[in-house]
Design a protein around this motif. Sequence first.
Motif, PDB file in Angstrom:
ATOM      1  N   THR A  11       0.849  -1.197   0.000  1.00  0.00           N
ATOM      2  CA  THR A  11       0.000   0.000   0.000  1.00  0.00           C
ATOM      3  C   THR A  11       0.877   1.237   0.000  1.00  0.00           C
ATOM      4  N   SER A  12       0.330   2.352  -0.495  1.00  0.00           N
ATOM      5  CA  SER A  12       1.144   3.555  -0.630  1.00  0.00           C
ATOM      6  C   SER A  12       0.409   4.830  -0.180  1.00  0.00           C
ATOM      7  N   PRO A  13       0.070   4.918   1.098  1.00  0.00           N
ATOM      8  CA  PRO A  13      -0.614   6.123   1.589  1.00  0.00           C
ATOM      9  C   PRO A  13       0.385   7.280   1.780  1.00  0.00           C
ATOM     10  N   GLY A  14       0.950   7.747   0.680  1.00  0.00           N
ATOM     11  CA  GLY A  14       1.972   8.807   0.747  1.00  0.00           C
ATOM     12  C   GLY A  14       3.357   8.242   0.510  1.00  0.00           C
ATOM     13  N   ALA A 345      -1.282  11.355   8.200  1.00  0.00           N
ATOM     14  CA  ALA A 345      -2.606  10.935   8.686  1.00  0.00           C
ATOM     15  C   ALA A 345      -3.143   9.745   7.882  1.00  0.00           C
ATOM     16  N   GLU A 346      -2.855   9.707   6.570  1.00  0.00           N
ATOM     17  CA  GLU A 346      -3.335   8.591   5.733  1.00  0.00           C
ATOM     18  C   GLU A 346      -2.724   7.270   6.211  1.00  0.00           C
ATOM     19  N   THR A 347      -1.418   7.303   6.519  1.00  0.00           N
ATOM     20  CA  THR A 347      -0.739   6.083   6.982  1.00  0.00           C
ATOM     21  C   THR A 347      -1.300   5.643   8.327  1.00  0.00           C
ATOM     22  N   ASP A 348      -1.503   6.589   9.227  1.00  0.00           N
ATOM     23  CA  ASP A 348      -2.050   6.251  10.544  1.00  0.00           C
ATOM     24  C   ASP A 348      -3.449   5.631  10.405  1.00  0.00           C
ATOM     25  N   ALA A 349      -4.202   6.075   9.390  1.00  0.00           N
ATOM     26  CA  ALA A 349      -5.550   5.513   9.205  1.00  0.00           C
ATOM     27  C   ALA A 349      -5.478   4.089   8.636  1.00  0.00           C
ATOM     28  N   VAL A 350      -4.521   3.825   7.754  1.00  0.00           N
ATOM     29  CA  VAL A 350      -4.379   2.472   7.189  1.00  0.00           C
ATOM     30  C   VAL A 350      -3.909   1.492   8.270  1.00  0.00           C
ATOM     31  N   PHE A 351      -3.085   1.993   9.200  1.00  0.00           N
ATOM     32  CA  PHE A 351      -2.529   1.118  10.251  1.00  0.00           C
ATOM     33  C   PHE A 351      -3.007   1.582  11.644  1.00  0.00           C
ATOM     34  N   PRO A 352      -4.229   1.225  12.038  1.00  0.00           N
ATOM     35  CA  PRO A 352      -4.692   1.616  13.385  1.00  0.00           C
ATOM     36  C   PRO A 352      -3.744   1.023  14.430  1.00  0.00           C
ATOM     37  N   GLY A 365       1.267   0.563  24.341  1.00  0.00           N
ATOM     38  CA  GLY A 365      -0.131   0.284  24.650  1.00  0.00           C
ATOM     39  C   GLY A 365      -0.294  -1.118  25.218  1.00  0.00           C
ATOM     40  N   GLU A 366      -1.507  -1.416  25.663  1.00  0.00           N
ATOM     41  CA  GLU A 366      -1.761  -2.687  26.364  1.00  0.00           C
ATOM     42  C   GLU A 366      -2.577  -3.654  25.520  1.00  0.00           C
ATOM     43  N   ALA A 367      -2.776  -3.356  24.243  1.00  0.00           N
ATOM     44  CA  ALA A 367      -3.548  -4.279  23.388  1.00  0.00           C
ATOM     45  C   ALA A 367      -2.777  -5.591  23.238  1.00  0.00           C
ATOM     46  N   PRO A 368      -3.467  -6.732  23.178  1.00  0.00           N
ATOM     47  CA  PRO A 368      -2.771  -8.003  22.961  1.00  0.00           C
ATOM     48  C   PRO A 368      -2.017  -7.988  21.624  1.00  0.00           C
ATOM     49  N   GLY A 369      -0.831  -8.605  21.594  1.00  0.00           N
ATOM     50  CA  GLY A 369      -0.018  -8.594  20.373  1.00  0.00           C
ATOM     51  C   GLY A 369       0.870  -7.371  20.366  1.00  0.00           C
ATOM     52  N   HIS A 370       1.308  -6.959  19.147  1.00  0.00           N
ATOM     53  CA  HIS A 370       2.106  -5.724  19.105  1.00  0.00           C
ATOM     54  C   HIS A 370       1.247  -4.474  19.008  1.00  0.00           C
ATOM     55  N   GLY A 371      -0.054  -4.678  18.829  1.00  0.00           N
ATOM     56  CA  GLY A 371      -0.967  -3.543  18.938  1.00  0.00           C
ATOM     57  C   GLY A 371      -1.149  -2.738  17.666  1.00  0.00           C
ATOM     58  N   VAL A 372      -0.694  -3.281  16.522  1.00  0.00           N
ATOM     59  CA  VAL A 372      -0.884  -2.552  15.263  1.00  0.00           C
ATOM     60  C   VAL A 372      -1.642  -3.466  14.302  1.00  0.00           C
ATOM     61  N   LEU A 378      -8.957   0.016   3.153  1.00  0.00           N
ATOM     62  CA  LEU A 378      -8.367   1.342   2.976  1.00  0.00           C
ATOM     63  C   LEU A 378      -7.006   1.228   2.277  1.00  0.00           C
ATOM     64  N   ALA A 379      -6.224   0.219   2.668  1.00  0.00           N
ATOM     65  CA  ALA A 379      -4.907   0.002   2.063  1.00  0.00           C
ATOM     66  C   ALA A 379      -5.029  -0.148   0.542  1.00  0.00           C
ATOM     67  N   ALA A 380      -6.086  -0.827   0.095  1.00  0.00           N
ATOM     68  CA  ALA A 380      -6.275  -1.098  -1.338  1.00  0.00           C
ATOM     69  C   ALA A 380      -6.517   0.188  -2.139  1.00  0.00           C
ATOM     70  N   LYS A 381      -6.882   1.250  -1.444  1.00  0.00           N
ATOM     71  CA  LYS A 381      -7.126   2.529  -2.149  1.00  0.00           C
ATOM     72  C   LYS A 381      -5.835   3.249  -2.523  1.00  0.00           C
ATOM     73  N   TYR A 382      -4.700   2.771  -1.998  1.00  0.00           N
ATOM     74  CA  TYR A 382      -3.416   3.428  -2.273  1.00  0.00           C
ATOM     75  C   TYR A 382      -2.462   2.458  -2.971  1.00  0.00           C
ATOM     76  N   PRO A 383      -2.549   2.346  -4.301  1.00  0.00           N
ATOM     77  CA  PRO A 383      -1.699   1.375  -4.993  1.00  0.00           C
ATOM     78  C   PRO A 383      -0.213   1.765  -4.975  1.00  0.00           C
ATOM     79  N   TYR A 384       0.637   0.759  -5.085  1.00  0.00           N
ATOM     80  CA  TYR A 384       2.095   0.950  -5.118  1.00  0.00           C
ATOM     81  C   TYR A 384       2.480   1.997  -6.164  1.00  0.00           C
ATOM     82  N   THR A 385       3.369   2.888  -5.793  1.00  0.00           N
ATOM     83  CA  THR A 385       3.875   3.924  -6.701  1.00  0.00           C
ATOM     84  C   THR A 385       5.400   3.902  -6.605  1.00  0.00           C
ATOM     85  N   PRO A 386       6.122   3.677  -7.714  1.00  0.00           N
ATOM     86  CA  PRO A 386       7.584   3.627  -7.617  1.00  0.00           C
ATOM     87  C   PRO A 386       8.141   4.892  -6.971  1.00  0.00           C
ATOM     88  N   ALA A 387       9.064   4.710  -6.034  1.00  0.00           N
ATOM     89  CA  ALA A 387       9.715   5.840  -5.348  1.00  0.00           C
ATOM     90  C   ALA A 387      11.112   5.398  -4.952  1.00  0.00           C
TER      91      ALA A 387
END
Length: 402
Positions: A11-14, A345-352, A365-372, A378-387
Amino acid sequence: MRITNAYVIVTSPGRNFVTLKIVTDEGVYGIGDATLNGRELAVASYLTDHVIPCLIGRDAHQIEDIWQYLYKGAYWRRGPVTMSAIAAVDMALWDIKAKAANMPLYQLLGGKCREGAMVYAHANGRDIAEALDRVDYYQEKGFKAIRIQAGVPGLDKVYGVVKGGVYEPAIRAAAPDETPWATEPYLDHAPKLFEAARERFGWDLHLLHDVHHRLTPIEAARLGKSLEPYRLFWMEDPTPAENQEAFHLIRQHTTTPIAVGEVFNSIHDCRELIQNQWIDYIRATIVHAGGITHLRRIAALADLYQVRTGCHGATDLSPVCMGAALHFDLSVPNFGVQEYMMHNAETDAVFPHAYTYADGYMHPGEAPGHGVDIDEELAAKYPYTPAYLPVARLRDGSMWNW
Ligand code: CS2
Ligand code: MG
């Protein structure tokens, strides 16, 4: 608990991010960061074509065995593509194990040995005044440690400096941007920047600086010496580190602390640096250095020599890596500092995510796992862009280290 499915999400949110998702027969899933800036699709293919087919059916709890299987089993050891792919699997499996235990990951790593991870922010400016205004901005936000990069008179593009705030080194284009480099004006200018910073902000603030591999060992020694009066927290990547012995020379000349390792992918890249105490901070990261499993080994070696960790945390590492790094940071005895360059902000929204920042420190944080997590729709809305990251050339046109 068996692995029933695994797939890669690009995904490429920016900017581009590669994420591995591993699903088990118990419905628990985990995700891992596999982003290698400028070479993203190589890792995606390594995972999809060569790793995932060997994962299906394995016991998701056997993290160490799977790590050894992927490392030894490839025959071709180390390298950023291989180690980022292994890291993604490792991160996802630790995420699964911690979710299955219903605990935040740091509990499985031995529990916390600090309340939060001190993070450093990036202040940059086209000249000294602009850079120091950014220091002011971050100090107001509570940061206790700030990296400063400023434009150098006579060079129109300098590492770490960009118009209007946030620095994003990778440029969306079919080929890398070309930037100029000249060592002498930089060596003359850097001490002036830190003199001005100490004059304006006093001594109750950690100051960091990234040289980004631009100097030869003797030039780096000179820079370290000239920065000694300003008591830096660290001078980063003063020279390329393929030849670890180069740091012996720098060390003989200066007491400015040295940080190295954001491009390392193995304990063997830093073994001599650590064992000879030629560095003070090791900057290897979870995503590029074989995951939590391998980074813990690096940290354990470093601890024997009083070398502390300072994980790379630029925005080309996804929030998944950031989350995993914060669990590592909380649990590792020889933690030094964590880099924190905020995502857009776009990246933060793709990865709560569960991690938070307050008053100079971060907490996973205290969420089970690594928390991400990843929002796949949403990720699918940002296709790979060469950079690509830029390249550097000397004034006569010869290639230099960017
Ligand atoms: C940097 C990075 O964060 C740092 O210290 O050196 O900005 C680096 O240039 C990028 O992560 C390269 O991908
Ligand atoms: Mg750096």
